[in-house]
Design an enzyme around this catalytic site. Structure first.
Site, mmCIF file in Angstrom:
data_model
loop_
_atom_site.group_PDB
_atom_site.id
_atom_site.type_symbol
_atom_site.label_atom_id
_atom_site.label_comp_id
_atom_site.label_asym_id
_atom_site.label_seq_id
_atom_site.Cartn_x
_atom_site.Cartn_y
_atom_site.Cartn_z
ATOM 1 N N GLY A 17 0.826 -1.207 0.000
ATOM 2 C CA GLY A 17 0.000 0.000 0.000
ATOM 3 C C GLY A 17 0.851 1.243 0.000
ATOM 4 N N GLY A 19 -0.507 4.390 0.261
ATOM 5 C CA GLY A 19 -1.364 5.492 0.693
ATOM 6 C C GLY A 19 -0.579 6.370 1.646
ATOM 7 N N PHE A 20 -1.272 6.974 2.596
ATOM 8 C CA PHE A 20 -0.590 7.918 3.488
ATOM 9 C C PHE A 20 0.483 7.226 4.322
ATOM 10 C CE2 PHE A 20 -4.301 10.390 2.445
ATOM 11 C CZ PHE A 20 -3.759 11.655 2.319
ATOM 12 N N GLY A 21 0.159 6.035 4.869
ATOM 13 C CA GLY A 21 1.114 5.350 5.722
ATOM 14 C C GLY A 21 2.279 4.784 4.932
ATOM 15 N N VAL A 85 -2.160 -7.543 -3.922
ATOM 16 C CA VAL A 85 -1.666 -8.536 -2.959
ATOM 17 C C VAL A 85 -2.837 -9.403 -2.535
ATOM 18 C CG1 VAL A 85 -0.604 -8.874 -0.702
ATOM 19 C CG2 VAL A 85 0.222 -7.067 -2.210
ATOM 20 N N GLU A 176 -18.999 16.914 3.946
ATOM 21 C CA GLU A 176 -18.292 17.657 2.903
ATOM 22 C C GLU A 176 -18.957 17.471 1.541
ATOM 23 O OE1 GLU A 176 -13.972 17.890 5.120
ATOM 24 O OE2 GLU A 176 -14.144 16.506 3.462
ATOM 25 N N ASP A 306 -5.112 2.919 8.624
ATOM 26 C CA ASP A 306 -6.507 2.489 8.799
ATOM 27 C C ASP A 306 -6.641 1.005 9.124
ATOM 28 O OD1 ASP A 306 -7.227 5.033 8.156
ATOM 29 O OD2 ASP A 306 -8.368 4.529 6.350
ATOM 30 N N ALA A 323 -5.486 10.350 8.150
ATOM 31 C CA ALA A 323 -4.185 10.377 7.484
ATOM 32 C C ALA A 323 -3.037 10.648 8.457
ATOM 33 C CB ALA A 323 -4.218 11.406 6.355
HETATM 34 C C1 LIG Z 1 -13.530 10.457 1.068
HETATM 35 C C2 LIG Z 1 -12.516 10.441 2.187
HETATM 36 C C3 LIG Z 1 -12.195 11.620 2.854
HETATM 37 C C4 LIG Z 1 -11.264 11.614 3.891
HETATM 38 N N1 LIG Z 1 -10.960 12.795 4.503
HETATM 39 C C5 LIG Z 1 -9.990 12.818 5.449
HETATM 40 C C6 LIG Z 1 -9.573 14.047 6.030
HETATM 41 O O1 LIG Z 1 -10.124 15.110 5.716
HETATM 42 N N2 LIG Z 1 -8.575 14.016 6.945
HETATM 43 C C7 LIG Z 1 -7.957 12.839 7.313
HETATM 44 O O2 LIG Z 1 -7.037 12.857 8.120
HETATM 45 N N3 LIG Z 1 -8.342 11.666 6.775
HETATM 46 C C8 LIG Z 1 -9.333 11.628 5.861
HETATM 47 N N4 LIG Z 1 -9.715 10.436 5.307
HETATM 48 C C9 LIG Z 1 -9.100 9.188 5.811
HETATM 49 C C10 LIG Z 1 -7.711 9.011 5.246
HETATM 50 O O3 LIG Z 1 -7.735 9.120 3.843
HETATM 51 C C11 LIG Z 1 -7.212 7.653 5.683
HETATM 52 O O4 LIG Z 1 -7.177 7.617 7.093
HETATM 53 C C12 LIG Z 1 -5.824 7.381 5.131
HETATM 54 O O5 LIG Z 1 -5.868 7.335 3.729
HETATM 55 C C13 LIG Z 1 -5.276 6.088 5.698
HETATM 56 O O6 LIG Z 1 -4.027 5.856 5.173
HETATM 57 P P1 LIG Z 1 -3.496 4.386 4.931
HETATM 58 O O7 LIG Z 1 -2.079 4.512 4.519
HETATM 59 O O8 LIG Z 1 -3.828 3.551 6.093
HETATM 60 O O9 LIG Z 1 -4.360 3.827 3.724
HETATM 61 P P2 LIG Z 1 -4.697 4.434 2.301
HETATM 62 O O10 LIG Z 1 -4.271 5.843 2.191
HETATM 63 O O11 LIG Z 1 -6.112 4.119 2.049
HETATM 64 O O12 LIG Z 1 -3.790 3.585 1.313
HETATM 65 C C14 LIG Z 1 -3.973 2.213 1.140
HETATM 66 C C15 LIG Z 1 -3.240 1.795 -0.112
HETATM 67 O O13 LIG Z 1 -3.157 0.397 -0.143
HETATM 68 C C16 LIG Z 1 -3.430 -0.075 -1.444
HETATM 69 N N5 LIG Z 1 -3.938 -1.433 -1.292
HETATM 70 C C17 LIG Z 1 -4.933 -1.841 -0.452
HETATM 71 N N6 LIG Z 1 -5.095 -3.174 -0.532
HETATM 72 C C18 LIG Z 1 -4.204 -3.617 -1.439
HETATM 73 C C19 LIG Z 1 -3.896 -4.914 -1.954
HETATM 74 N N7 LIG Z 1 -4.523 -6.003 -1.537
HETATM 75 N N8 LIG Z 1 -2.966 -5.014 -2.907
HETATM 76 C C20 LIG Z 1 -2.295 -3.909 -3.341
HETATM 77 N N9 LIG Z 1 -2.537 -2.658 -2.874
HETATM 78 C C21 LIG Z 1 -3.475 -2.513 -1.920
HETATM 79 C C22 LIG Z 1 -4.437 0.912 -1.994
HETATM 80 O O14 LIG Z 1 -4.439 0.933 -3.413
HETATM 81 C C23 LIG Z 1 -3.925 2.222 -1.396
HETATM 82 O O15 LIG Z 1 -3.010 2.853 -2.250
HETATM 83 C C24 LIG Z 1 -10.655 10.395 4.265
HETATM 84 C C25 LIG Z 1 -10.964 9.221 3.607
HETATM 85 C C26 LIG Z 1 -11.898 9.241 2.581
HETATM 86 C C27 LIG Z 1 -12.234 7.967 1.858
#
Ligand SMILES: Cc1cc2nc3c(=O)[nH]c(=O)nc-3n(C[C@H](O)[C@H](O)[C@H](O)COP(=O)(O)OP(=O)(O)OC[C@H]3O[C@@H](n4cnc5c(N)ncnc54)[C@H](O)[C@@H]3O)c2cc1C
Length: 456
Positions: A17, A19-21, A85, A176, A306, A323
């Site tokens: 992943g 994403g943010f983390g 994955v 929002e 998350d 995030a």
């Molecule tokens: C519409 C919306 C608005 C939001 N607004 C806010 C906000 O204003 N402020 C805030 O702090 N947070 C906000 N959030 C929450 C924030 O986006 C999440 O807390 C944050 O993205 C979590 O980061 P993460 O790294 O855990 O996962 P994510 O950022 O979700 O990244 C997960 C990554 O893993 C990849 N992935 C997942 N499963 C697989 C797999 N099996 N194989 C390959 N790749 C995979 C995905 O493609 C993705 O790139 C919002 C979320 C949403 C949906």
């Protein structure tokens, strides 16, 4: 298939992943004595907090996404594989992916979350969700497609259902998007659809709990409710949508709102992976970790963001899915991984809450800072814009977002309302990239059914 990852004499850290983390962790490991392998099903980082702006035509999709390889260009210990994955085999330190197997010394799950439909099949099949860029583009297309259809029908009830929008979930995303849709109704739709009576278009925000913006302060909750009321959004608290079919969002067996457009923002589950011990996966599919973000019982497997369920005395229900939580966990874990490679003891994670905010519309936002500081209105809105602009990944994206926002602010218009790839409900994909309707009924192709619609 072989993933062709080069051999390294350094320990391999595989991050699932970006994403943010995952992004933060891979960056923080830039100078660490490890090989970093990031695997994601998308080749871009998705800035989810601005997804709703893509869905309502305020921002271009490209301005909230950034290519992973470009982010890490020049980072010598970084490798990327575009893959889904599909499972973890901890006994052999192996990750199963759509492009082959990947061996790891340390594995970090940063897979985020998926929409939780609470097992309501009619909602899963028919509602729009907002977790990915394709979701956001589909939502944008779908709303405009339904307005085009509304022009064509002679049936007043059918027209009403095509124009009505129901947003389910009164958290930041629901608030929002409702505010943004109300602005669209005021400034954009009347210009494009002068033949329709926009006064009849209704936007509902339905929340099962007693308040909007649950985790925020009572002052922010009240401000958000007032702003939405001023914008003409009908907020319905203590109300649940139980099913969505035949152009009706049902509250009970007999009560419903006639609508074609139901946006489900009512909850998420952790995006766990098959192969982890059942005992570590919670009811909402988060993975239980200890204070070092280490998965219970697996010494070299970690989870952040998350997907991680980290319970502390202050956070008995686990860390909020935000995030900054993901980013802070990533930074602490990067240091801990280096400590582990040196045989040193890891440091525990502690969350620093720097504040939460939500935007409702132009000049209308709410901000809660630590120590009970709350502010709202124009200053809150400016703060929200500034923070989001600064945290967007990539200089180009910051510039494009700034220009789009400035254009919208001064012209009261949103340029982005193209139906580039018309959306049919059977094309809906979930965040796993699967066609969600394929495994559902054979009649899943979008069909609004007979126009037996009750006036709301
Ligand atoms: C519409 C919306 C608005 C939001 N607004 C806010 C906000 O204003 N402020 C805030 O702090 N947070 C906000 N959030 C929450 C924030 O986006 C999440 O807390 C944050 O993205 C979590 O980061 P993460 O790294 O855990 O996962 P994510 O950022 O979700 O990244 C997960 C990554 O893993 C990849 N992935 C997942 N499963 C697989 C797999 N099996 N194989 C390959 N790749 C995979 C995905 O493609 C993705 O790139 C919002 C979320 C949403 C949906």
């Amino acid at each position: 298939m072989d993933t062709n990852l080069p051999f390294s004499d350094k320990p391999r850290v595989v991050i699932v992943g970006c994403g943010f983390g995952g992004l933060q962790l891979a960056k923080d490991l830039a100078n660490a004595p490890v090989q970093v392998v990031v695997v994601d099903r998308n080749n871009y980082h998705n800035f989810q907090p601005l997804l709703y702006q893509v869905a309502t035509g305020a921002l271009e999709a490209d301005s909230i996404a950034y290519p992973v390889r470009k982010i890490f260009a020049g980072q010598r210990n970084f490798l990327f594989r575009l893959a889904d994955v599909t499972g973890v085999e901890s006994a052999t330190n192996t990750l199963h992916t759509s492009v082959g197997e990947i061996r790891y010394d340390y594995l970090v799950l940063a897979t985020g979350s998926l929409t939780n439909f609470f097992g309501i099949e009619s909602i899963e099949r028919n509602a729009m969700q907002i977790k990915s860029i394709p979701n956001a583009l589909n939502l944008r297309s779908f709303i405009f497609q339904n307005f085009e259809k509304a022009l064509l029908t002679a049936d007043a009830a059918e027209r009403q259902a095509l124009m009505n929008i129901v947003v389910v979930g009164g958290g930041p995303t629901g608030v929002e998007i409702s505010g943004s849709l109300a602005e669209m109704r005021k400034h954009v739709l009347p210009k494009d659809y002068p033949e329709l009576d926009l006064g009849k278009m209704q936007i509902f925000l339905v929340e099962a709990g007693p308040a909007l913006l649950g985790p925020m302060s009572p002052a922010s909750q009240a401000d958000a409710g007032r702003y939405l009321h001023e914008l003409g959004v009908q907020v319905q608290l203590n109300t649940s949508v139980k099913r969505f079919e035949d152009s009706k969002a049902y509250y009970s067996d007999t009560e419903f709102i006639p609508t074609e457009n139901l946006i489900w923002a009512a909850g998420v589950n952790g995006a766990t992976l098959p192969g982890l011990p059942d005992a570590v996966v919670t009811r909402n599919k988060r993975v239980t970790v200890n204070q070092w973000n280490q998965v219970e019982g697996l010494a070299n497997v970690f989870a952040i963001g998350d997907v991680a369920n980290l319970v502390t005395d202050e956070m008995p229900k686990g860390m909020p899915m935000l995030a900054p939580v993901a980013q802070q966990q990533a930074s602490v874990l990067a240091k801990n991984l280096v400590r582990l490679t040196k045989g040193e003891a890891p440091q525990p994670f502690e969350y620093t809450n720097k504040g939460v905010m939500a935007i409702v519309a132009r000049n209308k936002a709410v901000v809660d800072l630590p120590k009970g500081v709350h502010f709202n209105g124009f200053f809150g809105w400016l703060t929200w814009l500034f923070v989001h602009l600064m945290t967007l990944v990539g200089f180009r994206n910051k510039v494009v977002a700034f220009v789009d926002w400035a254009f919208s602010y001064f012209s009261s218009d949103q340029a982005l309302r193209l139906i580039i790839r018309p959306f049919k409900r059977r094309d809906m994909r979930d965040d796993q990239g699967k066609r969600t309707a394929e495994h559902l009924t054979a009649t899943a192709e979008y069909n609004p059914g007979p126009p037996a619609i009750q006036e709301a």
